[in-house]
Motif scaffolding. Structure first.
Motif, PDB file in Angstrom:
ATOM      1  N   SER A 170       0.863  -1.223   0.015  1.00 54.95           N
ATOM      2  CA  SER A 170      -0.082   0.203   0.095  1.00 54.95           C
ATOM      3  C   SER A 170       0.821   1.248   0.157  1.00 54.95           C
ATOM      4  O   SER A 170       1.982   1.320   0.607  1.00 54.95           O
ATOM      5  N   TYR A 212       0.694   5.472   0.370  1.00 50.73           N
ATOM      6  CA  TYR A 212      -0.148   6.612   0.766  1.00 50.73           C
ATOM      7  C   TYR A 212       0.811   7.921   0.502  1.00 50.73           C
ATOM      8  O   TYR A 212       1.997   7.936   1.194  1.00 50.73           O
ATOM      9  N   HIS A 220       1.015  12.549  -0.771  1.00 55.04           N
ATOM     10  CA  HIS A 220       0.240  13.492  -1.111  1.00 55.04           C
ATOM     11  C   HIS A 220       1.107  14.529  -2.063  1.00 55.04           C
ATOM     12  O   HIS A 220       0.670  15.694  -2.335  1.00 55.04           O
ATOM     13  N   ARG A 235      -0.074   1.520 -10.005  1.00 57.50           N
ATOM     14  CA  ARG A 235      -1.606   0.833  -9.555  1.00 57.50           C
ATOM     15  C   ARG A 235      -1.501  -0.201 -10.447  1.00 57.50           C
ATOM     16  O   ARG A 235      -1.853  -1.495 -10.118  1.00 57.50           O
ATOM     17  N   GLU A 288      -1.832  -0.641  -3.902  1.00 56.66           N
ATOM     18  CA  GLU A 288      -2.893   0.224  -3.401  1.00 56.66           C
ATOM     19  C   GLU A 288      -2.680   1.524  -3.178  1.00 56.66           C
ATOM     20  O   GLU A 288      -1.862   1.811  -2.306  1.00 56.66           O
ATOM     21  N   VAL A 295      -3.090   5.593  -2.993  1.00 56.49           N
ATOM     22  CA  VAL A 295      -3.859   6.715  -2.815  1.00 56.49           C
ATOM     23  C   VAL A 295      -3.106   7.976  -2.576  1.00 56.49           C
ATOM     24  O   VAL A 295      -1.969   7.986  -1.687  1.00 56.49           O
ATOM     25  N   GLY A 351      -3.410  12.022  -2.104  1.00 57.64           N
ATOM     26  CA  GLY A 351      -4.281  13.005  -1.842  1.00 57.64           C
ATOM     27  C   GLY A 351      -3.763  14.306  -2.576  1.00 57.64           C
ATOM     28  O   GLY A 351      -2.806  14.586  -3.129  1.00 57.64           O
ATOM     29  N   SER A 375       0.431  13.643   4.170  1.00 62.85           N
ATOM     30  CA  SER A 375       0.373  11.852   4.001  1.00 62.85           C
ATOM     31  C   SER A 375      -0.187  11.381   5.109  1.00 62.85           C
ATOM     32  O   SER A 375      -0.544  10.310   5.071  1.00 62.85           O
ATOM     33  N   VAL A 380      -3.835  11.303   4.666  1.00 62.08           N
ATOM     34  CA  VAL A 380      -4.013  10.363   3.543  1.00 62.08           C
ATOM     35  C   VAL A 380      -4.321   8.913   4.067  1.00 62.08           C
ATOM     36  O   VAL A 380      -4.895   8.299   3.907  1.00 62.08           O
ATOM     37  N   THR A 381      -3.052   8.620   5.211  1.00 58.33           N
ATOM     38  CA  THR A 381      -2.843   7.373   5.569  1.00 58.33           C
ATOM     39  C   THR A 381      -4.225   7.140   6.735  1.00 58.33           C
ATOM     40  O   THR A 381      -4.818   5.938   6.489  1.00 58.33           O
ATOM     41  N   ARG A 403      -7.386   8.263   6.620  1.00 56.87           N
ATOM     42  CA  ARG A 403      -8.444   7.967   6.097  1.00 56.87           C
ATOM     43  C   ARG A 403      -8.448   6.619   5.181  1.00 56.87           C
ATOM     44  O   ARG A 403      -9.371   6.171   4.699  1.00 56.87           O
ATOM     45  N   SER A 404      -7.116   6.032   4.972  1.00 60.57           N
ATOM     46  CA  SER A 404      -6.994   4.749   4.004  1.00 60.57           C
ATOM     47  C   SER A 404      -7.026   3.578   4.527  1.00 60.57           C
ATOM     48  O   SER A 404      -7.451   2.751   4.243  1.00 60.57           O
TER      49      SER A 404
END
Length: 419
Positions: A166, A168, A170, A182, A187, A189, A191, A198, A201-202, A204-205
């Motif tokens: 994963s 994460y 920004h 991807r 995974e 993500v 932001g 970051s 972002v982490t 909420r992920s």
């Protein structure tokens, strides 16, 4: 070479401002050997690993992930170490951070922390892929590859090794790199760089019910990382992360969140006396230049670049350049200049529109560095200012093209009206 010659704690403040830290003078091969051994020790028995930038934002991500895995370290040993450092500072004055014993035996978390930067991300991925157990959970936080090709093979090796990967972040990602990461099976993500940090972002992920103190940690980290300056506690987090080991920072914020214990606050206040002196030294040697439509403040020194940039903005600068003794440079923008990443991209770097970094490729041998130190980074300043000029030319060309397109559209409308 006598060790005293490279011991920063023995230098006057003026010389300390102009010269790099002790670690600069160690050969890369030694650093690489130590880094590889540390990664091997950290990950060999771990259930998860986080490759992260070692600023407050990247380390905030590590703290969150350790909380989710119930792998936060006991903070007591770190607090005792802070108390010893405070006692030394109060008795003997400033000490060199790099005098601290990095090899001191510390407790290990089952969620390993591997520190990395934009230019060492590929090495970190490769080492984790080599030494981590099969089917480990892997995370990459607060890091962005400038090009997918730079990490393609190393990321593939990690994906083969790990159960999941994963990522994460920004920072400013280009679409091609995002799609490639991807498609590789990560995974990812990302932001908005001007809205989230970051850590946010982490938070909420991750599929975990974090309590309110973690939301507060993300908010305060964002305050500094986006340079909003609305919460004075964000400076405490940023300074503490910069001055201590990553493991200490993660353990302390993991235990206390943004409400740091009294001994840590005491340590931060002691450190800030010298920090302010280094900021003042950099501001004293600053110059203001006009480049295209922008006023650019340029200076040199070992210092806190964000505070120096703020001081240059107060003098009317749209952008600030802080050249460091180690050869790198920080570029900071403002509401009037949001192209820091474009300038850095011209000089072997990258970052955000208002905050970026680079290292000009101008150092071929130690004589080049000697010239760098004795001229306060004159060559690096010239190269970076030339990058500003190229970006200014591009902006002017874009403006001309837009004006031409608007004129053409207006002419078309006029022709249609006449007909």
């Amino acid at each position: 070479m006598e060790e005293e010659l490279i011991d920063s704690s023995r230098l006057s403040l003026s010389r300390k401002s102009q010269l790099p830290g002790t670690g600069f003078f160690y050969p890369d091969s030694l650093d690489e050997e130590r880094a590889e051994e540390r990664v091997k020790e950290a990950v060999e028995d771990a259930e998860a690993v986080v490759i992260a930038d070692t600023d407050a934002d990247g380390l905030g991500c590590v703290a969150l992930i350790r909380e989710m895995y119930d792998a936060t370290l006991d903070v007591a040993a770190f607090e005792d170490d802070v108390a010893r450092r405070v006692e030394r500072w109060e008795a003997d004055g400033p000490i060199d951070d790099e005098d601290e014993d990095e090899d001191e035996e510390l407790p290990r978390s089952t969620v390993a922390l591997v520190g990395a930067g934009p230019y060492s991300l590929d090495d970190a991925l490769e080492r984790v892929a080599e030494y981590a157990p099969e089917d480990i959970d892997a995370y990459v936080c607060d890091l962005c590859p400038d090009q997918y090709e730079w990490v393609e093979d190393e990321l593939a090796a990690l994906l083969d090794r790990a159960d999941s990967v994963s990522w994460y972040d920004h920072h400013q990602w280009d679409d091609e790199t995002m799609v490639a990461v991807r498609d590789a099976g990560v995974e990812l993500v990302v932001g908005e760089s001007d809205e989230e940090c970051s850590t946010g972002v982490t938070l909420r992920s991750l599929d975990y019910d974090f309590d309110d103190r973690w939301t507060e940690l993300a908010a305060v980290t964002r305050d500094h990382d986006l340079w909003l300056k609305e919460d004075e506690r964000s400076d405490d987090l940023a300074d503490y992360a910069y001055w201590v080991s990553p493991e200490e920072y993660v353990a302390v914020v993991g235990a206390y969140g943004v409400d740091l214990p009294e001994i840590v606050e005491q340590f931060i206040e002691l450190r800030r006396v010298e920090k302010q002196q280094l900021i003042d030294a950099a501001l004293d040697r600053a110059e203001i230049k006009q480049v295209g439509p922008w006023t650019v403040g340029v200076t040199y020194g070992r210092c806190s670049q964000n505070e120096v940039a703020e001081g240059l903005r107060e003098r009317g600068a749209d952008a600030a350049v802080v050249v460091k003794p180690a050869g790198s440079a920080s570029i900071r923008g403002s509401d009037g200049f949001e192209r820091a990443h474009e300038v850095a991209g011209q000089v072997n770097g990258g970052g955000h529109p208002k905050a970026a970094g680079c290292k000009p490729d101008i150092y071929d041998d130690m004589l080049d560095y000697a010239h760098h130190w004795t001229t306060n980074g004159a060559a690096a300043k010239r190269v970076i200012l030339a990058a500003f000029e190229r970006v200014a030319e591009q902006v002017a060309e874009e403006s001309e093209d837009e004006e031409g397109a608007e004129t053409a559209d207006a002419d078309d409308e006029a022709d249609k009206t006449e007909s």
